[in-house]
Each structure stands twice: as C-alpha cells, then as structure tokens.
Design an enzyme around this catalytic site. Sequence first.
Site, short mmCIF file in Angstrom:
data_model
loop_
_atom_site.label_atom_id
_atom_site.label_comp_id
_atom_site.label_asym_id
_atom_site.label_seq_id
_atom_site.Cartn_x
_atom_site.Cartn_y
_atom_site.Cartn_z
N LYS A 13 0.85 -1.21 0.00
CA LYS A 13 0.00 0.00 0.00
C LYS A 13 0.88 1.26 0.00
O LYS A 13 0.68 2.15 -0.81
CB LYS A 13 -0.93 0.01 1.22
CG LYS A 13 -1.84 -1.22 1.32
CD LYS A 13 -2.77 -1.14 2.51
CE LYS A 13 -2.09 -1.19 3.87
NZ LYS A 13 -1.39 -2.46 4.18
N ARG A 88 -10.10 1.02 8.08
CA ARG A 88 -9.84 -0.41 8.20
C ARG A 88 -10.77 -1.12 9.17
O ARG A 88 -10.50 -2.25 9.60
CB ARG A 88 -8.37 -0.72 8.46
CG ARG A 88 -7.77 -0.26 9.71
CD ARG A 88 -6.39 -0.89 9.84
NE ARG A 88 -5.35 -0.01 9.38
CZ ARG A 88 -4.12 -0.39 9.04
NH1 ARG A 88 -3.78 -1.64 9.09
NH2 ARG A 88 -3.23 0.46 8.68
N ARG A 127 11.75 -5.37 5.25
CA ARG A 127 11.49 -3.92 5.09
C ARG A 127 12.34 -3.10 6.06
O ARG A 127 12.51 -3.48 7.22
CB ARG A 127 10.01 -3.64 5.35
CG ARG A 127 9.71 -2.14 5.40
CD ARG A 127 8.26 -1.84 5.35
NE ARG A 127 7.53 -2.36 6.48
CZ ARG A 127 6.20 -2.30 6.59
NH1 ARG A 127 5.50 -1.74 5.62
NH2 ARG A 127 5.60 -2.80 7.63
N ARG A 162 10.63 -1.88 11.47
CA ARG A 162 9.50 -1.45 12.28
C ARG A 162 9.29 -2.44 13.43
O ARG A 162 9.47 -3.65 13.25
CB ARG A 162 8.22 -1.40 11.42
CG ARG A 162 7.94 0.00 10.91
CD ARG A 162 6.85 0.05 9.88
NE ARG A 162 5.59 -0.60 10.24
CZ ARG A 162 4.50 -0.54 9.49
NH1 ARG A 162 4.51 0.15 8.35
NH2 ARG A 162 3.40 -1.16 9.84
N ARG A 173 -1.13 -9.16 13.12
CA ARG A 173 -1.69 -8.10 12.27
C ARG A 173 -2.51 -8.71 11.14
O ARG A 173 -3.55 -8.17 10.74
CB ARG A 173 -0.56 -7.24 11.68
CG ARG A 173 0.01 -6.27 12.71
CD ARG A 173 1.39 -5.81 12.33
NE ARG A 173 1.44 -5.04 11.11
CZ ARG A 173 2.54 -4.91 10.34
NH1 ARG A 173 3.66 -5.51 10.67
NH2 ARG A 173 2.50 -4.18 9.25
P1 AP5 Z 1 4.78 -1.60 1.99
O1 AP5 Z 1 4.43 -0.78 0.79
O2 AP5 Z 1 5.50 -0.92 3.10
O3 AP5 Z 1 3.51 -2.40 2.52
P2 AP5 Z 1 2.18 -1.87 3.21
O4 AP5 Z 1 1.02 -2.50 2.53
O5 AP5 Z 1 2.20 -0.38 3.30
O6 AP5 Z 1 2.37 -2.58 4.62
P3 AP5 Z 1 2.21 -2.00 6.08
O7 AP5 Z 1 2.98 -2.95 6.96
O8 AP5 Z 1 2.59 -0.56 6.15
O9 AP5 Z 1 0.68 -2.17 6.29
P4 AP5 Z 1 -0.13 -2.09 7.59
O10 AP5 Z 1 -1.48 -1.84 7.11
O11 AP5 Z 1 0.07 -3.29 8.46
O12 AP5 Z 1 0.59 -0.90 8.41
P5 AP5 Z 1 0.19 0.61 8.68
O13 AP5 Z 1 1.44 1.38 8.78
O14 AP5 Z 1 -0.88 1.09 7.80
O15 AP5 Z 1 5.66 -2.83 1.47
C1 AP5 Z 1 6.31 -3.70 2.36
C2 AP5 Z 1 7.72 -4.06 1.85
O16 AP5 Z 1 7.60 -4.85 0.67
C3 AP5 Z 1 8.56 -2.86 1.49
O17 AP5 Z 1 9.84 -3.12 1.91
C4 AP5 Z 1 8.49 -2.77 -0.03
O18 AP5 Z 1 9.68 -2.29 -0.54
C5 AP5 Z 1 8.23 -4.21 -0.46
N1 AP5 Z 1 7.26 -4.34 -1.57
C6 AP5 Z 1 6.03 -3.78 -1.60
N2 AP5 Z 1 5.38 -4.14 -2.74
C7 AP5 Z 1 6.22 -4.94 -3.41
C8 AP5 Z 1 6.13 -5.64 -4.65
N3 AP5 Z 1 5.03 -5.57 -5.42
N4 AP5 Z 1 7.17 -6.38 -5.05
C9 AP5 Z 1 8.29 -6.46 -4.28
N5 AP5 Z 1 8.45 -5.81 -3.09
C10 AP5 Z 1 7.43 -5.07 -2.67
O19 AP5 Z 1 -0.45 0.49 10.15
C11 AP5 Z 1 0.37 0.13 11.25
C12 AP5 Z 1 -0.44 0.10 12.52
O20 AP5 Z 1 -0.99 1.42 12.79
C13 AP5 Z 1 -1.66 -0.83 12.53
O21 AP5 Z 1 -1.31 -2.16 12.85
C14 AP5 Z 1 -2.52 -0.15 13.62
O22 AP5 Z 1 -2.05 -0.44 14.90
C15 AP5 Z 1 -2.30 1.34 13.36
N6 AP5 Z 1 -3.28 1.88 12.39
C16 AP5 Z 1 -3.01 2.39 11.15
N7 AP5 Z 1 -4.14 2.77 10.53
C17 AP5 Z 1 -5.16 2.49 11.39
C18 AP5 Z 1 -6.58 2.63 11.32
N8 AP5 Z 1 -7.17 3.13 10.21
N9 AP5 Z 1 -7.32 2.21 12.38
C19 AP5 Z 1 -6.76 1.72 13.49
N10 AP5 Z 1 -5.41 1.55 13.62
C20 AP5 Z 1 -4.62 1.94 12.59
MG MG Z 2 2.35 1.01 4.88
#
Ligand code: AP5
Ligand code: MG
Length: 221
Positions: A13, A88, A127, A162, A173
């Site tokens: 994402k 989410r 990552r 992270r 997660r």
């Molecule tokens: P990356 O693009 O970083 O993946 P991502 O989908 O953004 O994964 P996240 O871990 O950030 O998602 P998440 O939803 O768990 O975390 P968030 O920060 O939103 O890609 C990952 C890696 O793979 C990178 O190294 C990249 O280079 C590589 N890669 C990507 N695509 C690739 C491809 N096609 N091919 C090869 N390599 C690739 O949320 C974190 C926490 O915050 C949650 O757990 C929660 O506690 C809180 N939170 C956030 N939003 C909310 C909400 N709306 N409500 C409640 N709590 C929330």
């Molecule tokens: Mg992310």
Amino acid sequence: MKLLLIGPPGAGKGTHAKIYCKKFNLINLATGDILRANIRSGTPLGQKAKETIEAGNLVSDELVNQMVFEEIKSFGVDKGYLFDGYPRTLGQAKALDDFLAKEGQKLDAVLDLATSEELIMFRLSGRRICTSDGCKGNFHITNMPSKIEGVCDLCGGKLVQRKDDKPETIKHRLETYEKETMPLLDYYRKQRILHDIDGDLSIPDLQDVTDKLFEELKLVK
Ligand code: AP5
Ligand code: MG
C-alpha cells in the site's frame, strides 16, 4: 480523485501510494505513518497509540477518525486524496462516507491488493524504514536495498526495522486484518467501487494493471 488502497500488511500500500500520489498529484493520507510520526514526537496521541501499534492491534475508531478528519480539513475536502490504511473497520468506513457526503464528496475507487502470506512475510521481514521526520524512505534489504546499508537514500537518515514487523506480530496483524478489515471488501463491492488487484505482482507489473484500470474508469485524463 479520491482513491483508497486496502490490503493486508505488506501488500505494498505504502509503496504504490507514493507512486500514485506523484503521478496524480494526490495528498497521501497514511494513518500508520501519521501515528508513527506522533509516536516519534511523543504527542498525547502518540503516547496513547504506541503500545497498541507495537502489539499489532488497531487504534480506536474514535481516535483515528478524528485524526483523519482534522487532516482532511487542514488540506481541504475537495482535494484529491490517496487513503492508505484507512478506513480499516466498518465503523471507520461508514464514518468516512458520512464525512465526505456532507461535503458533496465520495470515494472514486478502492483497490484491494490481495497478497499471499508467503510474500507478506518475505516483504515485511526485509522492510527497512527511515526514522527521519517527514521522510517516507521505505526500502527492502533484497528487493529495494538502499545504496548504503542502514542509511536512507532520500535523506541520509537511519533505516530501521518497524517494531511491528517481527514474525509473531505480523501474524497477529494478519489476523486483525482478516477479522476487522476484510468485511470492508463487501461493503465497497456493494457500492461498485471495489477493484481486485493481484498484490503478488511486481511493482511495475501492478502499476501497468492499475494504469489501464484508471483509464477504463476515466479517472485520469
Ligand atoms: P509496503 O508498501 O511498506 O507495505 P504496506 O502495505 O504499506 O504494509 P504495512 O505494513 O505498512 O501495512 P499495515 O497496514 O500493516 O501498516 P500501517 O502502517 O498502515 O511494502 C512492504 C515491503 O515490501 C517494502 O519493503 C516494499 O519495498 C516491499 N514491496 C512492496 N510491494 C512490493 C512488490 N510488489 N514487489 C516487491 N516488493 C514489494 O499500520 C500500522 C499500525 O498502525 C496498525 O497495525 C494499527 O495499529 C495502526 N493503524 C493504522 N491505521 C489504522 C486505522 N485506520 N485504524 C486503526 N489503527 C490503525
Ligand atoms: Mg504502509
């Protein structure tokens, strides 16, 4: 255009959000990034969210909705947005729809980046993110290594893993995603704005697929 990326942790994402925001001049609203910035600077919101995030649980709808609506109001509701990681829960999805509807706005498209568990584990365990404020540096030790190990190519800041990217927290997660976020797929499918995308694709291949989709949907001129 108001675009939403849904997908499990590690679906890409954040990676694809950066590309779309640049291509279409969208404001990147990534709730995980905003929460982590609050944790780094020790704000009251960051103090409340720290433990929850590091354990891989969701922050409450109330806190997240308030944070997002304040952010949208500060830029203007009529602007183009890319939502990453929000909504989410069904509660957040309904709250966002109501908030936008009051201003005569709506989401245009939701992309579901469905990704296999094997790739999720590989992507997240490798990552590395930048610790500098405001920097969106996001690397992968094998797929997208930084030029100097542990140093951000964009700003020279320190790269770290992270805290929620430990294998047992990733598993938790994923369970949270299945329970709380997957019901949103039906919610948006019923609104006819959901598009299924193969999140296992390489970054350029996924961009080719979505470039065609945006043209078909006439979301870009
Ligand atoms: P990356 O693009 O970083 O993946 P991502 O989908 O953004 O994964 P996240 O871990 O950030 O998602 P998440 O939803 O768990 O975390 P968030 O920060 O939103 O890609 C990952 C890696 O793979 C990178 O190294 C990249 O280079 C590589 N890669 C990507 N695509 C690739 C491809 N096609 N091919 C090869 N390599 C690739 O949320 C974190 C926490 O915050 C949650 O757990 C929660 O506690 C809180 N939170 C956030 N939003 C909310 C909400 N709306 N409500 C409640 N709590 C929330
Ligand atoms: Mg992310």
